[in-house]
Design an enzyme around this catalytic site. Structure first.
Site, PDB file in Angstrom:
ATOM      1  N   ASP A   1       0.869  -1.331  -0.117  1.00 15.06           N
ATOM      2  CA  ASP A   1       0.067   0.012   0.013  1.00 15.06           C
ATOM      3  C   ASP A   1       0.982   1.144   0.072  1.00 15.06           C
ATOM      4  O   ASP A   1       1.498   1.334   1.090  1.00 15.06           O
ATOM      5  CB  ASP A   1      -0.897   0.037   1.143  1.00 15.06           C
ATOM      6  CG  ASP A   1      -1.713   1.188   1.288  1.00 15.06           C
ATOM      7  OD1 ASP A   1      -2.232   1.662   0.121  1.00 15.06           O
ATOM      8  OD2 ASP A   1      -1.991   1.718   2.285  1.00 15.06           O
TER       9      ASP A   1
ATOM     10  N   GLU B   1      -1.479  -1.317  -4.868  1.00 19.10           N
ATOM     11  CA  GLU B   1      -2.496  -0.574  -5.050  1.00 19.10           C
ATOM     12  C   GLU B   1      -2.345   0.572  -6.108  1.00 19.10           C
ATOM     13  O   GLU B   1      -1.290   1.212  -6.231  1.00 19.10           O
ATOM     14  CB  GLU B   1      -2.920   0.270  -3.787  1.00 19.10           C
ATOM     15  CG  GLU B   1      -4.421   0.939  -3.978  1.00 19.10           C
ATOM     16  CD  GLU B   1      -4.892   1.472  -2.737  1.00 19.10           C
ATOM     17  OE1 GLU B   1      -5.810   0.899  -2.167  1.00 19.10           O
ATOM     18  OE2 GLU B   1      -4.424   2.429  -2.219  1.00 19.10           O
TER      19      GLU B   1
ATOM     20  N   ASP C   1      -2.105   1.060   7.041  1.00 14.38           N
ATOM     21  CA  ASP C   1      -1.602   0.773   5.858  1.00 14.38           C
ATOM     22  C   ASP C   1      -0.993  -0.809   5.687  1.00 14.38           C
ATOM     23  O   ASP C   1      -1.075  -1.248   4.828  1.00 14.38           O
ATOM     24  CB  ASP C   1      -0.082   1.853   5.647  1.00 14.38           C
ATOM     25  CG  ASP C   1      -0.817   3.229   6.011  1.00 14.38           C
ATOM     26  OD1 ASP C   1      -0.815   3.698   4.914  1.00 14.38           O
ATOM     27  OD2 ASP C   1      -0.904   3.643   7.149  1.00 14.38           O
TER      28      ASP C   1
END
Length: 190
Positions: free
Chosen positions: A7, A68, A141
Protein backbone atom coordinates in the site's frame (compact mmCIF):
# COMPACT_ATOMS: atom_id res chain seq x y z
CA UNK A 1 3.24 -18.97 -3.55
CA UNK A 2 4.62 -16.06 -1.55
CA UNK A 3 2.93 -12.74 -2.31
CA UNK A 4 4.01 -9.27 -1.21
CA UNK A 5 1.17 -6.75 -0.95
CA UNK A 6 2.06 -3.06 -0.92
CA UNK A 7 0.00 0.00 0.00
CA UNK A 8 2.12 2.91 -1.28
CA UNK A 9 2.44 6.16 0.62
CA UNK A 10 5.29 8.60 1.06
CA UNK A 11 4.86 8.95 4.84
CA UNK A 12 3.72 5.35 5.43
CA UNK A 13 4.10 2.50 2.96
CA UNK A 14 2.28 -0.58 4.18
CA UNK A 15 3.54 -4.05 3.29
CA UNK A 16 2.24 -7.53 3.96
CA UNK A 17 3.62 -10.93 3.00
CA UNK A 18 1.36 -13.97 2.71
CA UNK A 19 1.94 -17.53 1.60
CA UNK A 20 -0.93 -18.89 -0.47
CA UNK A 21 -1.42 -22.63 -0.94
CA UNK A 22 -4.89 -22.25 -2.45
CA UNK A 23 -7.63 -19.64 -2.55
CA UNK A 24 -8.81 -20.77 0.87
CA UNK A 25 -5.48 -21.50 2.53
CA UNK A 26 -3.48 -18.32 2.94
CA UNK A 27 -1.05 -17.83 5.80
CA UNK A 28 0.25 -14.44 6.90
CA UNK A 29 4.04 -14.39 7.16
CA UNK A 30 4.60 -10.80 8.32
CA UNK A 31 3.40 -7.25 7.84
CA UNK A 32 4.48 -3.76 8.72
CA UNK A 33 5.02 -0.21 7.54
CA UNK A 34 7.91 1.77 6.18
CA UNK A 35 7.80 5.22 7.76
CA UNK A 36 9.50 8.32 6.40
CA UNK A 37 9.57 11.74 8.00
CA UNK A 38 8.28 14.84 6.16
CA UNK A 39 11.31 16.81 7.36
CA UNK A 40 13.64 14.55 5.33
CA UNK A 41 14.33 15.45 1.66
CA UNK A 42 12.22 13.57 -0.90
CA UNK A 43 15.15 11.65 -2.42
CA UNK A 44 16.18 10.29 0.99
CA UNK A 45 12.58 9.30 1.77
CA UNK A 46 12.34 7.35 -1.50
CA UNK A 47 15.72 5.73 -0.79
CA UNK A 48 14.45 4.67 2.65
CA UNK A 49 11.38 3.07 1.07
CA UNK A 50 13.60 1.30 -1.48
CA UNK A 51 16.09 0.06 1.12
CA UNK A 52 13.49 -1.18 3.60
CA UNK A 53 11.38 -2.80 0.89
CA UNK A 54 14.53 -4.52 -0.40
CA UNK A 55 15.07 -5.93 3.10
CA UNK A 56 11.53 -7.36 3.08
CA UNK A 57 12.16 -8.89 -0.36
CA UNK A 58 15.49 -10.36 0.73
CA UNK A 59 13.94 -11.93 3.83
CA UNK A 60 10.69 -13.34 2.40
CA UNK A 61 11.60 -13.89 -1.29
CA UNK A 62 8.16 -13.12 -2.76
CA UNK A 63 7.33 -14.70 -6.11
CA UNK A 64 4.92 -11.89 -7.03
CA UNK A 65 3.98 -8.49 -5.67
CA UNK A 66 0.71 -6.60 -5.77
CA UNK A 67 0.29 -2.87 -5.32
CA UNK A 68 -2.60 -0.48 -5.06
CA UNK A 69 -3.13 1.55 -8.22
CA UNK A 70 -2.88 5.30 -8.02
CA UNK A 71 -6.31 6.85 -7.79
CA UNK A 72 -7.16 10.52 -7.94
CA UNK A 73 -6.84 12.59 -4.81
CA UNK A 74 -8.17 16.10 -4.41
CA UNK A 75 -4.71 17.39 -3.51
CA UNK A 76 -2.27 17.49 -6.43
CA UNK A 77 0.67 17.31 -4.04
CA UNK A 78 -0.63 13.96 -2.70
CA UNK A 79 -0.90 12.55 -6.21
CA UNK A 80 2.70 13.48 -6.97
CA UNK A 81 4.02 12.06 -3.68
CA UNK A 82 2.21 8.74 -4.06
CA UNK A 83 3.22 8.57 -7.73
CA UNK A 84 6.88 9.04 -6.84
CA UNK A 85 6.59 6.44 -4.08
CA UNK A 86 4.99 3.97 -6.49
CA UNK A 87 7.84 4.61 -8.93
CA UNK A 88 10.41 3.67 -6.27
CA UNK A 89 8.42 0.55 -5.37
CA UNK A 90 7.93 -0.52 -9.00
CA UNK A 91 11.64 -0.06 -9.65
CA UNK A 92 12.53 -2.16 -6.58
CA UNK A 93 10.24 -4.99 -7.74
CA UNK A 94 11.57 -4.75 -11.29
CA UNK A 95 15.22 -4.88 -10.22
CA UNK A 96 14.38 -8.04 -8.27
CA UNK A 97 12.53 -9.51 -11.28
CA UNK A 98 9.32 -9.79 -9.25
CA UNK A 99 6.15 -9.63 -11.37
CA UNK A 100 4.03 -6.74 -10.11
CA UNK A 101 0.23 -6.62 -10.36
CA UNK A 102 -1.83 -3.49 -9.79
CA UNK A 103 -5.32 -3.31 -8.29
CA UNK A 104 -7.56 -0.32 -7.81
CA UNK A 105 -9.13 0.16 -4.35
CA UNK A 106 -12.59 -0.87 -5.55
CA UNK A 107 -11.24 -4.15 -6.97
CA UNK A 108 -9.51 -4.93 -3.66
CA UNK A 109 -12.75 -4.29 -1.76
CA UNK A 110 -14.75 -6.38 -4.22
CA UNK A 111 -12.29 -9.28 -4.03
CA UNK A 112 -12.51 -9.42 -0.24
CA UNK A 113 -16.10 -8.43 0.51
CA UNK A 114 -18.04 -9.00 -2.70
CA UNK A 115 -18.83 -5.32 -3.18
CA UNK A 116 -16.68 -2.31 -3.91
CA UNK A 117 -18.03 0.06 -1.28
CA UNK A 118 -16.87 -1.67 1.90
CA UNK A 119 -15.61 0.68 4.57
CA UNK A 120 -12.15 0.55 6.12
CA UNK A 121 -13.33 -1.26 9.26
CA UNK A 122 -15.09 -3.99 7.25
CA UNK A 123 -11.93 -4.51 5.22
CA UNK A 124 -9.79 -4.73 8.35
CA UNK A 125 -12.15 -7.28 9.94
CA UNK A 126 -12.10 -9.41 6.79
CA UNK A 127 -8.28 -9.36 6.70
CA UNK A 128 -8.09 -10.27 10.39
CA UNK A 129 -10.59 -13.13 10.06
CA UNK A 130 -9.43 -14.52 6.73
CA UNK A 131 -5.77 -14.58 7.80
CA UNK A 132 -6.66 -15.86 11.30
CA UNK A 133 -4.90 -12.96 13.02
CA UNK A 134 -5.43 -12.27 16.72
CA UNK A 135 -6.09 -8.59 16.10
CA UNK A 136 -6.61 -6.15 13.26
CA UNK A 137 -3.21 -5.24 11.77
CA UNK A 138 -2.00 -1.77 12.68
CA UNK A 139 -1.38 0.74 11.30
CA UNK A 140 -4.14 0.77 8.68
CA UNK A 141 -1.58 0.80 5.87
CA UNK A 142 -0.34 -2.67 6.91
CA UNK A 143 -3.92 -4.01 6.92
CA UNK A 144 -4.44 -2.48 3.47
CA UNK A 145 -1.26 -4.13 2.18
CA UNK A 146 -2.43 -7.53 3.44
CA UNK A 147 -5.79 -6.92 1.73
CA UNK A 148 -3.97 -6.18 -1.54
CA UNK A 149 -2.00 -9.44 -1.19
CA UNK A 150 -5.20 -11.41 -0.50
CA UNK A 151 -6.83 -9.70 -3.49
CA UNK A 152 -4.04 -11.09 -5.65
CA UNK A 153 -4.69 -14.59 -4.31
CA UNK A 154 -8.13 -14.30 -5.94
CA UNK A 155 -6.56 -13.71 -9.36
CA UNK A 156 -4.54 -16.91 -9.29
CA UNK A 157 -5.71 -19.79 -11.45
CA UNK A 158 -5.06 -22.64 -9.01
CA UNK A 159 -4.39 -25.94 -10.74
CA UNK A 160 -6.41 -28.49 -8.75
CA UNK A 161 -3.83 -31.23 -9.38
CA UNK A 162 -0.76 -29.24 -8.39
CA UNK A 163 -1.10 -26.17 -6.19
CA UNK A 164 2.66 -25.60 -6.36
CA UNK A 165 2.30 -24.92 -10.06
CA UNK A 166 -0.20 -22.07 -9.81
CA UNK A 167 -0.29 -19.81 -12.81
CA UNK A 168 -1.13 -16.15 -12.44
CA UNK A 169 -3.42 -14.16 -14.65
CA UNK A 170 -4.87 -10.67 -14.46
CA UNK A 171 -8.60 -10.16 -14.90
CA UNK A 172 -9.17 -6.82 -16.63
CA UNK A 173 -8.54 -5.01 -13.32
CA UNK A 174 -12.21 -5.43 -12.37
CA UNK A 175 -13.36 -8.67 -10.80
CA UNK A 176 -16.49 -10.38 -11.99
CA UNK A 177 -18.65 -11.57 -9.11
CA UNK A 178 -18.80 -15.13 -10.45
CA UNK A 179 -15.04 -15.38 -10.94
CA UNK A 180 -14.02 -15.15 -7.29
CA UNK A 181 -15.11 -16.34 -3.88
CA UNK A 182 -16.98 -13.86 -1.75
CA UNK A 183 -14.88 -13.86 1.41
CA UNK A 184 -17.36 -11.73 3.32
CA UNK A 185 -20.19 -14.24 2.95
CA UNK A 186 -17.83 -17.12 3.51
CA UNK A 187 -16.38 -15.85 6.78
CA UNK A 188 -19.11 -13.92 8.53
CA UNK A 189 -21.84 -11.39 8.02
CA UNK A 190 -21.20 -7.73 8.72
Amino acid sequence: MIILGIDPGLSLTGWGVVEAFSRDKVNPLQYGCIKTMPSVPLIQRLQTINTKLQSVIDKYKPEVASIEELFFFKATKSIAAVGQTRGAIILTASLNKIPLFEYNPKSVKTALTGYGSADKYQMQRIVKTFLRLKEIPKPDDAADALAIAVCHVNTINWNANNNNNASVFLKNKVFKESAKPNLLKKLFSL
